[in-house]
Design an enzyme around this catalytic site. Structure first.
Site, PDB file in Angstrom:
ATOM      1  N   SER A   1       0.867  -1.075   0.118  1.00 48.95           N
ATOM      2  CA  SER A   1       0.219   0.017  -0.079  1.00 48.95           C
ATOM      3  C   SER A   1       0.881   1.172  -0.011  1.00 48.95           C
ATOM      4  O   SER A   1       0.678   2.188  -0.686  1.00 48.95           O
ATOM      5  CB  SER A   1      -0.933  -0.254   1.095  1.00 48.95           C
ATOM      6  N   ASP A   2       1.859   1.364   0.844  1.00 50.28           N
ATOM      7  CA  ASP A   2       2.708   2.606   0.917  1.00 50.28           C
ATOM      8  C   ASP A   2       3.364   2.930  -0.078  1.00 50.28           C
ATOM      9  O   ASP A   2       3.681   3.967  -0.670  1.00 50.28           O
ATOM     10  CB  ASP A   2       3.246   2.854   2.226  1.00 50.28           C
ATOM     11  N   CYS A   3       3.876   1.754  -0.831  1.00 57.38           N
ATOM     12  CA  CYS A   3       4.789   1.573  -1.862  1.00 57.38           C
ATOM     13  C   CYS A   3       3.954   2.064  -3.053  1.00 57.38           C
ATOM     14  O   CYS A   3       4.505   2.946  -4.015  1.00 57.38           O
ATOM     15  CB  CYS A   3       5.472   0.398  -2.151  1.00 57.38           C
TER      16      CYS A   3
END
Length: 769
Positions: free
Chosen positions: A487-489
Site C-alpha cells: 500500500s505505501d509503495c
C-alpha cells in the site's frame, strides 16, 4: 572480485514481466579488478570489523556495491571541497547548499542504469540458514554455491557472532536459541568444523557452548523446530501440528488461512506441506553428528512430545495463550492419530494436494520470488520433497541469486529487495532540493524505473480462489516481477509520478498514461479498512482479532492477521491527496471520504505523548514523521489540528543536547519511546524528526531546532557526500530489525533539501503538491 549485476536474466528457468527491470544479483569474477581495487575491498572488510569493535556499529555500509557503482559512474565526488561548521559558526545558505550538492552527487553515482538504487535490505540472522538447509537436503549446495559464496556466507556469520558465543535473531540483537542454533547448523553445513574454526577464535565451539549452556536445541522456537525437522536433526513429533487440511475448509470458516496476513499465510503453507508429509532430508554422517552436538542428552533419549511447547526464555517474546496450547494439544492427540490411518489419510492427501496447488500458483505469480525469503526456502524444501525433477524446483533454484547480497561484512540472504521503496523515497528527496535542472538525469532514470515497476495485470484465473487479491495498478516493495501489492509503495510511487508530471518532460521523461494513475487509485481505495479507516500493507485489514490468539511463532507479534499501520495510512493520504489536486473529479467523493476516515484513524491512534507507533521503522520517530507528512498533505496544520501540535511537541521534547535525535530499537518490543544509550544521535532518525517538524510548520514558527539539527547533519557528512552508517533503523513484527542501507543517504539529503527550501530560499513558485 564480486560484481553487482542488474536488469538481466541469464537462465532458461528465469522469466520476467518487464525484461528484468529492477533485478539485482551478484556474480564472482575471478579476473576482475586491479590489485589496488582488491586491496580496497580488503580494507573495507577490516574497517568494518574495527568499526564494529570500537563503535558497536553492526550494519554494513554497502561498500562493495558503492565502490563499484561510483567507479562506473565516472563522477568525481571530491570535486566539491568538504565543508565543516565551527562550534560557534551558524548554518548558512552556502553551507547547506554545498552539503545538498555533495549528497546529490553521491546519489547520482550510486544509481543503477535502470533507475533504482541498489542496496542491502537485510539484518536478520534467520534469513540465510533455512536456504542453506534447503540446498543441503536437495544435494545442490555445491552446485548453487561456489567456494567464494561459502567463504562470504561464513564471513557474515562470524562477523555477527556475539561476545558470549551466541547469535541473535538479528545483527544487533542479544543471543537467542533460534539465532544460535541456525547459525551454528549453517556453519557446519558449509563445512566448518568443531575443532578450530576459520576465524581463529574457536567460534563454532563457542557457539555450541552457548547452545548447550542454555538448554540445548530442544528449546528452539517453533519455526526453528520445523527447519531442524526437515534437516533431520529434530523429530516431527516435537512440533506442534500444522495440518494441511485447514486449506480444505470453506473460506467462510472462522480460522481459514485465507484470513491470515499474507506473509504468515504463505510461510505456513509450505510448512504445513512439510509437516503433513513428515518430510526430512537424507540422514548423512553430518546430520547424525549434529544430532549429538546440539542437545544436552543423547538424541535417542529425548522425549519429543514434551518439547512441543518448549521455548528458550531468551527467545520468548509472544508467549502462547492457554487457548492456543489447548488447540495444539487437541490436534496433536486427537486429530493427528486419525489422519495417519485409513480412510482419514485420504483427507490428508487432499489437503497436501491443495497446498501444492496453492504453492504452485503463488510461486508462478511472483516469478518464483515468492512473498519473501522465508517462504522461498520452505518452497524449495517442499518442491524437492514433492518432485525433485520438476520444473518448479528448477525455477526456484534459478531465483536464488536474487536473494544473496554481499557487502564488506560478508554475504547474507536479504528480504526480497527494497528497490522500489528506496527509489520512490530517493526521488522525493531529490525533488525536495529544488535542483531538478542540475540533477534531472537522475530523476529521468528513476521515473523510468517507477513506471516500469507498476503491476500491469491481475493474477491469472480465479485469483480469489487462490487466496490472492487484485493487483493491477499497484506497486510492490521491490520490482514488478514480485507481483505483491504494497500500500505505501503504491501511494508513494503514485505521488512521485504526480510530482514528476509537473516538470519538463525533456528533463524527467514522458508522463505515464492517466489510466495508470486511475488504476493505482483503485488499488488504494480497495485497501482501506471499512471498520477503522486505516490501511494495512498487502491486503485490506481483516477485523478478526481472535485469530491473533493462534500466533504460533513465539518470537514475532502481530503476524496472523493483516493489520492497519500508521505509516501506510499516512502514505496513502499523501498519494490520494496529490492525485485529487491534479486530477479533480475522478472518484473525488470517494477519495475525500477515504482521506477523512484515514485521518480519524490516525487521530485515534496517537499516543499520549503526541507520537505515533511505526511498524516498519524505529519506531515513534518513524511513525510520527510519516503521520505529520500525511496530515500536511491533507491540510492539517499546527494552527488547525491538536494532533499536529502534539506531534510537533513530541519531536521538540525528544531532541537531544547536540541537536539531534536517536531512538533505541528497544522502543519497538516495549512500545515505549526509548532514547539511544547515552542519548546519542542517529542521523537517519534526526532526518525523520527534521522532516516531521517541517511538515508541522516549524520552519515558519521557529527554525532554531532545525538549525541545530541541520548543522549536525552538515558536519557529519563525509568528504565524498556520503553519511556514516550507524545503528539499524528498520523493523518488522515489533521484535526483528531490518537494515535499510540506502536510508543513510536518502533521509539526510531529503531533510537538508527540505530545510534549504523552506528556511533559506525566498518564496517562489513551488510544485502544486
Amino acid at each position: 572480485m564480486w560484481k553487482q549485476k542488474g536488469a538481466q536474466g541469464n537462465d532458461p528457468y528465469l522469466y520476467s514481466t518487464n525484461n528484468f527491470v529492477g533485478r539485482q544479483y551478484w556474480e564472482f569474477q575471478p579476473d576482475a579488478g586491479t590489485p589496488e581495487e582488491r586491496e580496497e575491498v580488503e580494507k573495507a572488510r577490516k574497517d568494518y570489523v574495527n568499526n564494529k569493535k570500537l563503535h558497536g556499529i553492526h550494519p554494513c555500509s554497502d561498500m562493495l556495491m558503492r565502490r563499484q557503482l561510483i567507479k562506473e559512474s565516472g563522477i568525481d565526488l571530491l570535486s566539491i571541497p568538504p565543508l565543516r561548521l565551527d562550534e560557534n559558526e551558524q548554518v548558512n545558505y552556502d553551507a547547506v547548499t554545498t552539503a545538498v550538492k555533495k549528497a546529490l552527487r553521491l546519489n547520482r553515482a550510486i544509481q543503477a542504469h535502470d533507475g533504482h538504487w541498489p542496496a542491502e535490505n537485510a539484518g536478520s540472522l534467520l534469513y540465510t540458514p533455512p536456504l542453506i538447509i534447503a540446498l543441503y537436503i536437495s544435494g545442490t549446495i555445491d552446485t548453487i554455491l561456489t567456494k567464494q559464496h561459502k567463504k562470504e556466507l561464513i564471513r557474515f556469520v562470524y562477523n555477527h557472532q556475539n561476545e558470549d558465543g551466541g547469535w541473535g535473531s538479528y545483527i544487533e540483537g542479544h543471543s537467542t536459541m533460534i539465532g544460535s542454533v541456525l547459525s551454528y547448523v549453517m556453519l557446519r553445513l558449509l563445512g566448518e568444523g568443531l575443532a578450530e574454526s576459520d576465524d581463529g577464535n574457536g567460534a563454532v565451539e563457542r557457539g555450541r557452548k552457548w547452545i548447550l549452556d542454555h538448554g540445548g536445541a530442544a528449546g528452539i522456537p517453533s519455526w526453528g523446530k520445523t527447519y531442524l525437522a526437515v534437516l533431520g536433526v529434530y523429530e516431527w513429533e516435537g512440533c506442534n501440528p500444522l495440518p494441511p487440511e485447514f486449506w480444505l475448509f470453506p473460506s467462510s470458516f472462522p480460522f481459514h488461512p485465507a484470513k491470515m496476513w499474507i506473509y504468515c499465510r504463505c510461510t505456513y503453507m509450505p510448512m504445513s506441506y512439510l509437516y503433513g508429509k513428515r518430510y526430512h532430508g537424507p540422514i548423512t554422517d553430518l546430520v547424525l553428528s549434529l544430532r549429538q552436538e546440539i542437545y544436552n542428552i543423547p538424541y535417542e533419549q529425548i522425549k519429543w512430545n514434551q518439547q512441543r511447547h518448549n521455548c528458550c526464555k531468551e527467545d520468548l517474546y509472544y508467549p502462547h495463550t492457554l487457548v492456543q496450547d489447548l488447540v495444539w494439544d487437541g490436534l496433536h492427540y486427537f486429530s493427528e492419530p486419525f489422519l495417519k490411518r485409513w480412510p482419514f489419510n485420504k483427507l490428508r492427501k487432499r489437503g497436501l494436494k491443495r497446498v501444492v496447488e496453492l504453492m504452485r500458483y503463488g510461486a508462478t505469480e511472483t516469478r518464483f520470488i515468492t512473498t519473501g525469503n522465508g517462504e522461498k526456502a520452505l518452497q524449495i524444501m517442499s518442491w524437492w520433497a514433492e518432485d525433485p525433477n520438476g520444473d518448479e524446483f528448477k525455477h526456484h533454484l534459478a531465483r536464488i541469486p536474487d536473494f544473496l547480497w554481499i557487502a564488506e561484512d560478508g554475504m547474507t540472504v536479504q528480504s526480497f529487495g527494497s528497490q522500489l521503496w528506496d527509489c520512490i523515497l530517493a526521488t522525493q528527496a531529490i525533488i525536495a532540493t529544488n535542483m531538478v535542472e542540475e540533477y534531472g538525469d537522475s530523476l529521468k532514470k528513476a521515473h523510468f524505473f517507477i513506471k516500469e515497476s507498476q503491476i500491469k495485470e491481475n493474477p491469472r484465473g480465479d485469483f480469489l480462489k487462490m487466496c490472492r487479491q487484485f493487483t493491477k495498478g499497484a506497486w510492490t516493495f521491490s520490482d514488478q516481477d514480485h507481483g505483491c501489492v504494497v500500500s505505501d509503495c503504491t501511494a508513494e510511487a503514485l505521488k512521485c509520478l504526480l510530482l514528476l508530471s509537473q516538470m519538463p518532460q525533456d528533463i524527467v521523461g514522458e508522463k505515464p498514461e492517466v489510466e495508470r494513475l486511475y488504476e493505482a487509485v483503485n488499488v488504494l481505495l480497495y485497501l482501506q479498512s471499512r471498520v477503522s479507516g486505516g490501511f494495512a500493507v498487502w491486503e485490506p485489514p481483516v477485523p478478526k482479532p481472535y485469530l491473533e490468539m493462534l500466533n504460533p511463532s513465539e518470537i514475532f507479534a502481530d503476524i496472523v492477521v493483516e493489520r492497519e499501520h500508521i505509516e501506510c495510512t499516512a502514505s496513502v493520504i499523501k498519494g490520494l491527496m496529490a492525485f485529487k489536486c491534479l486530477h479533480p473529479g475522478h472518484r473525488q467523493k470517494e477519495i475525500e471520504d477515504s482521506v477523512a476516515k484515514a485521518i480519524r484513524y490516525l487521530e485515534r491512534n496517537q499516543m499520549p505523548d503526541g507520537s505515533w507507533y511505526g511498524f516498519w521503522g524505529i519506531c515513534f520517530l518513524y511513525g510520527t514523521f510519516f503521520t505529520l507528512s500525511g496530515f500536511a498533505s491533507a491540510g492539517r496544520t499546527y494552527d488547525n489540528s491538536e494532533a499536529v501540535r502534539k506531534g510537533v511537541k513530541f519531536f521538540l521534547s525528544t531532541q537531544n543536547e547536540e541537536g539531534g535525535w536517536g531512538e533505541s530499537l528497544e522502543s519497538c518490543p516495549s512500545e515505549k519511546f526509548t532514547p539511544l544509550k547515552g542519548n546519542r544521535t542517529n542521523l537517519v532518525q534526526t532526518s525523520w524528526a527534521m522532516l516531521g517538524l517541517m511538515f508541522g510548520g516549524q520552519a515558519e514558527r521557529d527554525p532554531t531546532p532545525l538549525h541545530r539539527a541541520a548543522k549536525l547533519l552538515i558536519n557529519a557528512q563525509m568528504d565524498n557526500g556520503d553519511f556514516p552508517q550507524q545503528e539499524i533503523t528498520g523493523v518488522y513484527c515489533k521484535n526483528s530489525m531490518l537494515h535499510y542501507a540506502e536510508y543513510r543517504n536518502i533521509f539526510p539529503l531529503w531533510a537538508l533539501g527540505e530545510y534549504r527550501k523552506r528556511v533559506w530560499l525566498p518564496k517562489h513558485q513551488q510544485l502544486k503538491i
